[in-house]
Design an enzyme around this catalytic site. Structure first.
Site, PDB file in Angstrom:
ATOM      1  CB  THR A 145       1.280  -3.101  -8.760  1.00  0.00           C
ATOM      2  OG1 THR A 145       1.120  -4.522  -8.861  1.00  0.00           O
ATOM      3  CG2 THR A 145       0.415  -2.508  -7.708  1.00  0.00           C
ATOM      4  CG  HIS A 188       1.191  10.015   7.020  1.00  0.00           C
ATOM      5  ND1 HIS A 188       1.562  11.445   6.541  1.00  0.00           N
ATOM      6  CD2 HIS A 188       0.239  10.060   7.498  1.00  0.00           C
ATOM      7  CE1 HIS A 188       0.586  12.141   6.701  1.00  0.00           C
ATOM      8  NE2 HIS A 188      -0.305  11.476   7.105  1.00  0.00           N
TER       9      HIS A 188
END
Length: 418
Positions: A337, A389
Site C-alpha cells: 500500500t 507475530h
C-alpha cells in the site's frame, strides 16, 4: 413476452447485495445489453443489462433493498416500445451510492416509478433532489425522454442558482458533505448509510486487529538509485513498452525476491494450519470513492517491470470506473500500500487477512543523511512492514524489510538475485 430480471449469481464469498441504482425506470425503453441496474456487494458493484430490446415492465426491488444471489428484482417486456407516460406502480427503497456514480447521495425512501409534478415529469431521484433544494420542477427544462426532468437537470439548475447568488453565506464543506446555505451559528450535519463495501472494509480491519498479533517494524530506503534508473531509461522504456516506469513495479519485484527468501511472510493462517504459498500474488491497494480495494497482480515472479506497470494501470482504471470483478480481488499472498501518493510520511498499515504481512510505502522526502562520514541530502522513504507475530518472528520481519531496502538501494540485486 415478459421475462424476469434477476440478480447475478454471486460468488461464494458474497452472501447478498443491495440495489444501488435503477438506471431505467418502469415504462422506459432500453436496448439490448444496455445497463439497467447496479447491484452493490461488499466487494464490487455488479451490473445487470437488458437481455434484449424492450421496456422495463416492473421494478420489484427498489433502490436500497437487499437482494440474494439469483433473486428476481424486476420484470422485462421484450420487444415492447417505451411508453411516453411513466408507469404508476412504485416500489420503495432507500437510495444508496454505487461505485462513485452519485457521490453525496442521501438515504431516503423513494418510488422506483417516475412521478409527475405539475407539468414536469420527474424521475424519483430528480423529484427528491428538487424537494431537498426547494426547486419548482416547472422551472426546469427536462433533457430526458419526452421532456422528462432528470436528476442531472435538477442538479445543474441548483448549481446555476448557487453561482448566480454571488457571495451568499455558506458553510464550508465537511469531507464529502455538499455545501448548504446556513445562518451564522448553525451546525450542518449530513447522515448517509454506509455502503456495503465500506462496511465490509470496516469489519475486516477490526477483525484483523482483534485476531492477529500485529506488530510493525520500520526502516528507511534511499530512493536515489531507483530514481536515477528511472530518469536514465524512462523515455526508452515508455517508447518500447507503451507504459511509464513507476516506483510500484520496483517494490513489487523487490518484495517478490524477499518473499522467496522468507516464505513465512508469504504465508497465511487457516485455523490452526499455516499455509505456505509457492507463488507470489501481490495485492496493490487502490483508493476509490467507494473505499479501499486491493486488486491482485498474480505470479509477479514471472512478470517484468513493464508487465507489472501495465497490470497496475489496468486495475487503477477499472477501480476508478467501478469495473473491478470479484476475481480481480480474491487471493493474494502479500499486499503493498502506498500512502505516499497522499503525502503520508509514515504510518502503520493494517493486515489484509488471511495474509500475514503488508508493506507500506510513503512519501519520498529529501533529508540530510550521513554517507561515509559526510552529511549528504538524499531522497529518503520510510518503509513499514506490519506482520502477524503468530506466523512471523521479529527476526524474519526485520530481515525481510532489510532485504527490500538493499534491493531498492542497489536495483542490480533484483536482477542478479543476490
Amino acid at each position: 413476452m415478459s421475462t424476469e430480471i434477476k440478480a447475478p449469481v454471486f460468488p461464494e464469498s458474497v452472501a447478498e447485495g443491495t440495489i444501488a441504482t435503477w438506471h431505467k425506470q418502469p415504462g422506459e425503453a432500453c436496448s439490448r445489453d444496455e445497463l439497467i441496474v447496479d447491484i452493490e456487494t461488499d466487494k464490487v458493484v455488479l451490473e445487470v443489462v437488458a437481455p434484449a430490446d424492450g421496456v422495463i415492465e416492473e421494478a420489484i426491488k427498489g433502490e436500497g433493498d437487499t437482494v440474494e444471489s439469483g433473486e428476481v428484482i424486476g420484470k422485462f417486456k421484450e420487444g415492447a416500445a417505451g411508453e411516453s407516460k411513466p408507469a404508476e406502480k412504485s416500489s420503495g427503497g432507500s437510495e444508496a451510492s454505487g461505485a462513485g456514480k452519485e457521490s453525496g447521495a442521501t438515504g431516503g425512501a423513494e418510488s422506483s416509478a417516475n412521478t409527475q409534478s405539475g407539468e414536469a415529469i420527474l424521475s424519483p431521484a430528480a423529484r427528491k433532489l428538487a424537494e431537498e433544494n426547494n426547486v419548482d420542477p416547472a422551472s426546469i427544462k427536462g433533457t430526458g425522454k419526452d421532456g422528462r426532468v432528470t436528476k442531472e437537470d435538477v442538479q445543474n439548475h441548483v448549481d446555476a442558482a448557487k453561482s448566480s447568488s454571488g457571495s451568499s453565506k455558506a458553510a464550508a464543506p465537511v469531507g464529502d458533505m455538499p455545501e448548504v446555505n446556513v445562518q451564522q451559528g448553525e451546525r450542518p450535519e449530513k447522515r448517509v448509510p454506509m455502503t456495503r463495501l465500506r462496511a465490509s472494509i470496516a469489519k475486516r480491519l477490526v477483525n484483523a486487529q482483534q485476531t492477529a498479533a500485529m506488530l510493525t517494524t520500520f526502516n528507511e530506503v534511499n530512493m536515489g538509485p531507483v530514481m536515477e534508473l528511472r530518469k536514465q531509461y524512462k523515455e526508452s522504456f515508455e517508447k518500447r513498452h507503451g507504459i511509464k516506469l513507476g516506483f510500484m513495479s520496483f517494490f513489487a519485484k523487490a518484495a517478490t525476491e524477499a518473499l522467496k527468501r522468507f516464505p513465512a511472510v508469504n504465508a497465511s493462517i487457516d485455523g490452526n494450519d499455516m499455509v505456505y504459498h509457492g507463488y507470489q500474488d501481490i495485492g496493490v491497494a487502490v483508493s476509490t470513492e467507494r473505499g479501499l480495494v486491493v486488486p491482485v497482480v498474480r505470479d509477479v515472479d514471472g512478470l517484468g517491470l513493464a508487465d507489472i506497470e501495465k497490470k497496475i494501470v489496468e486495475y487503477g482504471t477499472k477501480a476508478k470506473d467501478g469495473k473491478l470483478g470479484i476475481e480481480d480481488m480474491t487471493g493474494g499472498t502479500f499486499t503493498i500500500t502506498n500512502g505516499g501518493i497522499f503525502g503520508s510520511l509514515i504510518s502503520t498499515p493494517i493486515l489484509n487477512p488471511p495474509q500475514t504481512a503488508i508493506l507500506g510505502m510513503h512519501k519520498i522526502q529529501e533529508r540530510p543523511m550521513a554517507v561515509n562520514g559526510q552529511v549528504v541530502v538524499q531522497p529518503m522513504m520510510y518503509l513499514a512492514l506490519s506482520y502477524d507475530h503468530r506466523m512471523i518472528d521479529g527476526k524474519e520481519a526485520v530481515q525481510f524489510l532489510v532485504a527490500i531496502k538493499e534491493m531498492l538501494e542497489d536495483p542490480a540485486r533484483i536482477l542478479l538475485d543476490v
